[in-house]
Each structure stands twice: as structure tokens, then as C-alpha cells.
Design a protein around this motif. Sequence first.
Motif, PDB file in Angstrom:
ATOM      1  N   ALA A 150      11.369  50.371  35.569  1.00 26.94           N
ATOM      2  CA  ALA A 150      11.410  50.497  34.109  1.00 26.94           C
ATOM      3  C   ALA A 150      10.037  50.828  33.544  1.00 26.94           C
ATOM      4  N   GLN A 151       9.013  50.131  34.012  1.00 29.30           N
ATOM      5  CA  GLN A 151       7.658  50.378  33.517  1.00 29.30           C
ATOM      6  C   GLN A 151       7.171  51.760  33.911  1.00 29.30           C
ATOM      7  N   GLY A 152       7.398  52.136  35.173  1.00 32.16           N
ATOM      8  CA  GLY A 152       6.970  53.445  35.644  1.00 32.16           C
ATOM      9  C   GLY A 152       7.682  54.573  34.926  1.00 32.16           C
ATOM     10  N   THR A 153       8.955  54.359  34.618  1.00 34.74           N
ATOM     11  CA  THR A 153       9.727  55.376  33.907  1.00 34.74           C
ATOM     12  C   THR A 153       9.200  55.574  32.494  1.00 34.74           C
ATOM     13  N   TYR A 154       8.884  54.483  31.815  1.00 28.61           N
ATOM     14  CA  TYR A 154       8.339  54.600  30.462  1.00 28.61           C
ATOM     15  C   TYR A 154       7.042  55.407  30.476  1.00 28.61           C
ATOM     16  N   ARG A 155       6.166  55.117  31.420  1.00 27.58           N
ATOM     17  CA  ARG A 155       4.901  55.850  31.511  1.00 27.58           C
ATOM     18  C   ARG A 155       5.139  57.323  31.854  1.00 27.58           C
ATOM     19  N   ALA A 156       6.160  57.583  32.660  1.00 30.67           N
ATOM     20  CA  ALA A 156       6.418  58.951  33.115  1.00 30.67           C
ATOM     21  C   ALA A 156       7.034  59.827  32.027  1.00 30.67           C
ATOM     22  N   LEU A 157       7.669  59.228  31.032  1.00 34.18           N
ATOM     23  CA  LEU A 157       8.333  59.995  29.985  1.00 34.18           C
ATOM     24  C   LEU A 157       7.354  60.510  28.933  1.00 34.18           C
ATOM     25  N   ARG A 158       7.643  61.676  28.395  1.00 30.46           N
ATOM     26  CA  ARG A 158       6.883  62.191  27.254  1.00 30.46           C
ATOM     27  C   ARG A 158       7.287  61.418  26.005  1.00 30.46           C
ATOM     28  N   PRO A 159       6.443  61.415  24.959  1.00 33.38           N
ATOM     29  CA  PRO A 159       6.856  60.825  23.687  1.00 33.38           C
ATOM     30  C   PRO A 159       8.130  61.505  23.186  1.00 33.38           C
ATOM     31  N   GLY A 160       9.100  60.708  22.793  1.00 29.42           N
ATOM     32  CA  GLY A 160      10.388  61.226  22.362  1.00 29.42           C
ATOM     33  C   GLY A 160      11.391  61.375  23.490  1.00 29.42           C
ATOM     34  N   GLY A 161      10.948  61.139  24.721  1.00 31.45           N
ATOM     35  CA  GLY A 161      11.848  61.219  25.870  1.00 31.45           C
ATOM     36  C   GLY A 161      12.694  59.970  26.001  1.00 31.45           C
ATOM     37  N   ALA A 162      13.651  60.005  26.931  1.00 34.92           N
ATOM     38  CA  ALA A 162      14.573  58.877  27.053  1.00 34.92           C
ATOM     39  C   ALA A 162      14.933  58.585  28.499  1.00 34.92           C
ATOM     40  N   PHE A 163      15.207  57.307  28.739  1.00 36.39           N
ATOM     41  CA  PHE A 163      15.692  56.799  30.020  1.00 36.39           C
ATOM     42  C   PHE A 163      17.190  56.600  29.862  1.00 36.39           C
ATOM     43  N   LEU A 164      17.993  57.391  30.559  1.00 34.53           N
ATOM     44  CA  LEU A 164      19.449  57.355  30.458  1.00 34.53           C
ATOM     45  C   LEU A 164      19.998  56.561  31.647  1.00 34.53           C
ATOM     46  N   VAL A 165      20.667  55.450  31.365  1.00 36.36           N
ATOM     47  CA  VAL A 165      21.092  54.550  32.433  1.00 36.36           C
ATOM     48  C   VAL A 165      22.571  54.200  32.298  1.00 36.36           C
ATOM     49  N   TYR A 166      23.319  54.321  33.383  1.00 37.17           N
ATOM     50  CA  TYR A 166      24.712  53.868  33.400  1.00 37.17           C
ATOM     51  C   TYR A 166      24.854  52.795  34.475  1.00 37.17           C
ATOM     52  N   GLN A 167      25.490  51.676  34.096  1.00 40.76           N
ATOM     53  CA  GLN A 167      25.566  50.494  34.946  1.00 40.76           C
ATOM     54  C   GLN A 167      26.932  49.826  34.788  1.00 40.76           C
ATOM     55  N   PHE A 168      27.204  48.874  35.674  1.00 39.73           N
ATOM     56  CA  PHE A 168      28.466  48.139  35.611  1.00 39.73           C
ATOM     57  C   PHE A 168      28.280  46.731  35.083  1.00 39.73           C
ATOM     58  N   THR A 169      27.045  46.390  34.680  1.00 44.77           N
ATOM     59  CA  THR A 169      26.767  45.103  34.040  1.00 44.77           C
ATOM     60  C   THR A 169      25.852  45.356  32.836  1.00 44.77           C
ATOM     61  N   ARG A 170      25.692  44.326  31.988  1.00 45.03           N
ATOM     62  CA  ARG A 170      24.809  44.436  30.817  1.00 45.03           C
ATOM     63  C   ARG A 170      23.348  44.179  31.177  1.00 45.03           C
ATOM     64  N   PHE A 171      23.052  43.951  32.434  1.00 41.53           N
ATOM     65  CA  PHE A 171      21.705  43.578  32.862  1.00 41.53           C
ATOM     66  C   PHE A 171      20.640  44.557  32.366  1.00 41.53           C
ATOM     67  N   THR A 172      20.962  45.834  32.336  1.00 43.72           N
ATOM     68  CA  THR A 172      19.976  46.852  31.986  1.00 43.72           C
ATOM     69  C   THR A 172      19.402  46.648  30.596  1.00 43.72           C
ATOM     70  N   ASN A 173      20.209  46.165  29.670  1.00 46.09           N
ATOM     71  CA  ASN A 173      19.729  45.960  28.306  1.00 46.09           C
ATOM     72  C   ASN A 173      18.528  45.022  28.275  1.00 46.09           C
ATOM     73  N   GLN A 174      18.633  43.896  28.955  1.00 41.94           N
ATOM     74  CA  GLN A 174      17.525  42.947  28.956  1.00 41.94           C
ATOM     75  C   GLN A 174      16.372  43.426  29.814  1.00 41.94           C
ATOM     76  N   LEU A 175      16.656  44.327  30.759  1.00 42.73           N
ATOM     77  CA  LEU A 175      15.593  44.858  31.615  1.00 42.73           C
ATOM     78  C   LEU A 175      14.718  45.857  30.869  1.00 42.73           C
ATOM     79  N   ILE A 176      15.326  46.822  30.210  1.00 42.90           N
ATOM     80  CA  ILE A 176      14.524  47.907  29.643  1.00 42.90           C
ATOM     81  C   ILE A 176      14.066  47.647  28.210  1.00 42.90           C
ATOM     82  N   ARG A 177      14.706  46.714  27.512  1.00 44.25           N
ATOM     83  CA  ARG A 177      14.335  46.479  26.118  1.00 44.25           C
ATOM     84  C   ARG A 177      12.863  46.099  25.938  1.00 44.25           C
TER      85      ARG A 177
END
Length: 219
Positions: free
Chosen positions: A155-182
Motif C-alpha cells: 500500500a505504501q509503495g503503491t501510493y509513492r509510485a502513483l502520480r498525483p491524481g492517480g488511483a489504486f484500484l483494488v478488488y477483494q472478497f473481504t472489507r480488509f482493504t478499506n482499513q489497509l489503504i485508508r
Amino acid sequence: MHSTDLAQLPLRQRLKARAERVFGAWGVFAREFFKHPRMVGSIVPSSDRTIRKMLGPVDWQNVQLFVEYGPGVGTFCRAVLDRLPRNATYIAIDTNPDFIRYLRKTIPDSRFVAVHGSAADVEAIIAAHGFDHADYVLSGLPLSTLPDGVADAIAQGTYRALRPGGAFLVYQFTRFTNQLIRPYFDRVDRGFESWNVPPCYLFWGWKAGGESEQQLTYH
């Protein structure tokens, strides 16, 4: 591969080649699920509806680099390439060498690069291919089952790798991602797709600063 070439391969490679020939992408996907269920996550590739909804917010006209973690047998790859500009690049990263081999064999597109590596190394991988930042990063990795600390590093590496205005698109089978990337992203939009096996949660983590950034709500 011709039958004469196939006969010269070791038994294990012959079985793999025959499985791919008989069952195609689904067979490869199912085989890898049974081998690595915690890493693949689901025995069935994502539905067309999931793909359309997940990719909906992407501003395709302004994409230069699109990155995917855990592409598997390319369920999203073909949909992304259909939308990707001709001069853009698509880097797909997977730790599974069988998936990488399959993608290189079946996607003969000059914009597409399949990399055998870890999503945690995304910054180094995109730099090695001549880019400073990615516009969008897509992930279907089962983040909740990864070893301690790995999902946070991704999550941290992805944020740094993205340009301003870019997005991390994630599909999962649990709600875990919300608390991870928020904690790492400036805004997180959420959605849900019931027409999938199993039904999945969708997340779009945005990095602030882009003119095209907009509030998105999906039900």
C-alpha cells in the motif's frame, strides 16, 4: 508447440503444456488456485461486470503507464489493453512464474510487459522500465492473507509510485482493504459487485493533486 517438441520436454512440463492446450486459461487458473489458494484467492476469474465497474473511473486518454498486481491468466489484461492508448505501457507483476510464462505466451502486444516479481517492489520495477510514476495500479492480490507487513508495504509503495491524481484500484472478497489503504490514500471510494464468484468488494484509493480527480460512488 508441436507434438514432437512436446514429447522432448520433461514429464512435468508436458503435463502443464497439455493442460493449457486442453483447458485454456481457465485450466491454468484453476491449477494455480489449487497449488497456491492463499495467493490466487478464487478458483474463478473475475466477471465481465466486475471488470467494467473496476475500470470505470480510469481516464484512459491520459494514461501513460498502467500497472497490475497479480494478473493471473490475464482476465483484466485484455480489457485494459482494449482501452489503453497506443503509446501507453502496461506492466503486469506476478510472483507466480507459471502465470508470467502464460501471459508472455498468450498476449503478443508491444504495450504489454509481464514481470516476474513482487508488488512490494513496484517503484523499482517501474523505474527499471523508464517511468517515474504510474497513472493507475490495479490489484486482485488477496491482501488479507499476505504475510505480516507485506500488504502495508504494498500500500505504501503503491501510493509513492502513483502520480498525483492517480488511483489504486483494488478488488477483494473481504472489507480488509478499506482499513489497509485508508491510512495511506487521500480518499477511498468503495463499491460492491454481487455478479461475481464470489461477490467482491471494490476500492479506489486516490492520490490527491490531479485535475481529473472526482468523487465516485458505486453500488
